[in-house]
Write an enzyme that holds these catalytic residues in place. Structure first.
Site, PDB file in Angstrom:
ATOM      1  N   HIS A   4      86.944  59.525 122.449  1.00 20.03           N
ATOM      2  CA  HIS A   4      86.151  58.485 121.797  1.00 20.03           C
ATOM      3  C   HIS A   4      85.164  57.947 122.837  1.00 20.03           C
ATOM      4  CE1 HIS A   4      85.495  54.413 120.097  1.00 20.03           C
ATOM      5  NE2 HIS A   4      85.974  54.869 118.952  1.00 20.03           N
ATOM      6  N   ASP A  34      94.992  56.888 126.320  1.00 19.94           N
ATOM      7  CA  ASP A  34      94.409  56.038 125.285  1.00 19.94           C
ATOM      8  C   ASP A  34      95.244  56.223 124.017  1.00 19.94           C
ATOM      9  OD1 ASP A  34      92.996  54.922 123.223  1.00 19.94           O
ATOM     10  OD2 ASP A  34      91.150  56.059 123.559  1.00 19.94           O
TER      11      ASP A  34
END
Lengths: 423, 150
Positions: free
Chosen positions: A140, A217
């Site tokens: 991302h 993450d």
């Protein structure tokens, strides 16, 4: 009432489905009981943000109506109660991630801020010209841009481990890229654009064999999979409250205690200090050292309730139910002529990214919206990975444990309407 | 479905499927790029302008049906118009799709562009329809930077 088709599903898959009463669970989410453009809402945009159970909203309301006060400083009763609730939430997060100690949990605004905190306070002091940060091709933007910024400041270099055509990390290439100059690996647990579940255990092990610390993450993983930071042995793990059925504006950084102790603060201000004079300021200890200013107290307490709620169902059961639903949805939409799924990893969480021949994702999104179906269309803040697959945008349906097979059927029916209109 | 047909009118679907002037233009003397960061629509508009007249126009890129059809119909309508007339059409078109009903479009002026009036019911799609026009505007002004709907 559950329709007959649902009953058939119950008979076919008794072990999970019978134990998992999705209709009962849906009652906890009032937002799901509404019509959109005259159709029942089908909310399939959970990777963007999840819906909130009543418990979370009521807990936060109760806090503001009866307990509101600042934390860590008041001598009065309300402040004591607020501090207890806030620190209680930290404890819940620690248990949720199986951290050794609640002092390893920092509250931030979200996963994005969490990565920025690690970039600023952990990575930046370590880096000099020619050092390397290693990420993957499926990250991302929030796990790309902070590293680019820190590289620009320090002269370090960003390295990117490639993925294969199914959207899986190429572990051999990853291992090859772990070099003598690698100072940190930062990788997503679950890809928001593809749904791929990365082999983070191996990623961490390979890095640690070379003495390289690892940030994971977990924004898309924590809502779907049990996470055990001790078993993973990751150095840092970040996630967002709002994707985890909690409020927006609250997120988590887990960091191993010895890292947090050695790291300089992230921001300066109140709360993060022990004493201040104009000549010298002594910082507080972790995690408070990283939480300058009044924190999002209600948010942390709300997140604690969300974790309680998820715990009452059980992430193992959630993962099993969603796995079943994903398999059902994958089969159903794969059968649509001209539809191609982007992200076909063997290990996947409940995200379905797809493109249709000759129909742009935005047009799919608009037509589905008119059918009451909420999906995300676009680049999903992951432009490099879409470029890898040669598409400017995809339509993405992302599932949560409150979604049903009937909703998948509605999705399939609506996609057929799209192909009819553009046929 | 009736609302959707307001948006995806036959003429729009037709221009999406068979876009006119969809090519790179050799000998263009004005070029501009347009980009909608929200959805990733990208367009390049090529112009050949002589004596303040758009003698030729073409476009290229990728985008949704609304942006592609809008670009296609824009190129068809402004070809042969003066630059001032093209800018005037942009203004009229912009008012039409952003629901400025004080300026009801004159069918004689906007012609087939009236098909885009339905876009105003879909606020998130307005930028799709206006991107080609913003890009045309940038090309006419000879701006170097990428036109954006933001």
């Amino acid at each position: 009432m559950r329709p007959v088709t649902g009953m058939a599903a119950l008979v076919m898959l008794p072990e999970v489905s019978m134990a998992f009463d999705v209709e009962r669970i849906r009652e906890d989410f009032p937002v799901l009981r509404q019509q959109v453009h005259g159709r029942p809402l089908v909310y399939l945009d959970n990777a963007a943000t999840s819906q909130k159970p009543k418990l979370v909203v009521e807990t936060m309301e109760q806090y503001y109506l009866t307990e509101n006060s600042n934390v860590h400083r008041g001598i009065h009763l309300l402040s004591e109660q607020a501090t207890e609730a806030f620190e209680g939430a930290r404890g819940k997060v620690a248990r949720f991630l199986n951290a050794r100690d609640a002092r390893e949990i920092i509250f931030v605004r979200g996963a994005t801020e969490g990565i920025n905190l690690v970039a600023h306070s952990f990575a930046r002091p370590l880096l000099s010209v020619g050092d390397e940060i290693l990420i993957s091709e499926m990250e991302h933007h929030s796990n790309i841009v902070p590293w680019q910024m820190v590289c620009e400041e320090t002269g370090a270099v960003l390295r990117v481990a490639p993925i294969n055509d199914d959207g899986e990390l190429r572990l051999d290439e990853y291992a090859r890229l772990l070099g003598p100059r690698t100072r940190l690996v930062s990788m997503t647990h679950v890809s928001n654009a593809l749904g791929t579940i990365n082999p983070v255990q191996q990623v961490i092990k390979l890095a640690h064999e070379r003495g390289v610390p690892v940030l994971i993450d977990g924004a898309q993983a924590a809502p779907h999979l049990p996470v055990d930071v001790r078993a993973l042995d990751c150095d840092f793990y970040v996630c967002s409250g709002h994707k985890l059925f909690g409020p927006t504006g609250i997120g988590i950084v887990f960091g191993k205690a010895h890292h947090l102790e050695a790291m300089p603060p992230y921001q300066g201000g109140g709360d993060m200090i022990l004493s201040v004079t104009f000549e010298k300021t002594i910082y507080n200890e972790a995690p408070i050292k990283f939480e300058a200013g009044t924190p999002h107290i209600a948010g942390a307490i709300g997140l604690g309730s969300a974790i309680d709620y998820v715990g009452s169902i059980g992430l193992d059961r959630i993962a099993a139910y969603e796995g079943e639903l994903l398999a059902y949805a994958t089969d159903a939409i794969s059968a649509i002529p001209g539809l191609r799924i982007i992200g076909t990893a063997k290990e996947k969480a409940s995200i379905l990214s797809f493109v249709l021949d000759d129909v742009h994702a935005h047009d799919i999104g608009t037509i589905l919206d008119q059918e009451g179906i909420a999906i995300r269309t676009g680049h999903h803040c992951a432009q490099p990975v879409l470029k890898r697959f040669g598409v400017p945008a995809t339509a993405r349906a992302s599932l949560a444990f409150y979604n049903t097979r009937d909703e998948i059927d509605a999705l399939v029916k609506a996609i057929h309407k799209v192909t009819e209109m553009f046929g | 479905m009736s609302d959707l047909r307001e948006l995806y009118q036959e003429v729009i679907l037709d221009h999406n499927k068979r876009p006119r002037n969809f090519q790179k233009l050799e000998g263009a003397n004005r070029v501009a790029d347009g980009y909608n960061p929200l959805c990733g629509d990208q367009i390049r508009v090529y112009l050949f302008v002589e004596d303040h007249v758009i003698k030729d126009i073409a476009f290229h890129g990728s985008g949704c049906a609304i942006s592609k059809a809008s670009a296609s119909m824009m190129t068809a309508i402004v070809k042969g118009k003066t630059t001032a007339e093209a800018e005037g059409l942009f203004e009229t078109f912009h008012k039409m799709v952003t629901a400025d009903l004080s300026a009801a479009p004159d069918p004689l002026v906007v012609g087939k562009l009236a098909a885009f009036a339905g876009v105003r019911e879909f606020p998130v799609r307005v930028k799709c329809a206006t991107l080609p026009w913003h890009t045309l505007h940038a090309a006419l002004e000879g701006k170097e930077q990428i036109a954006s709907t933001e």
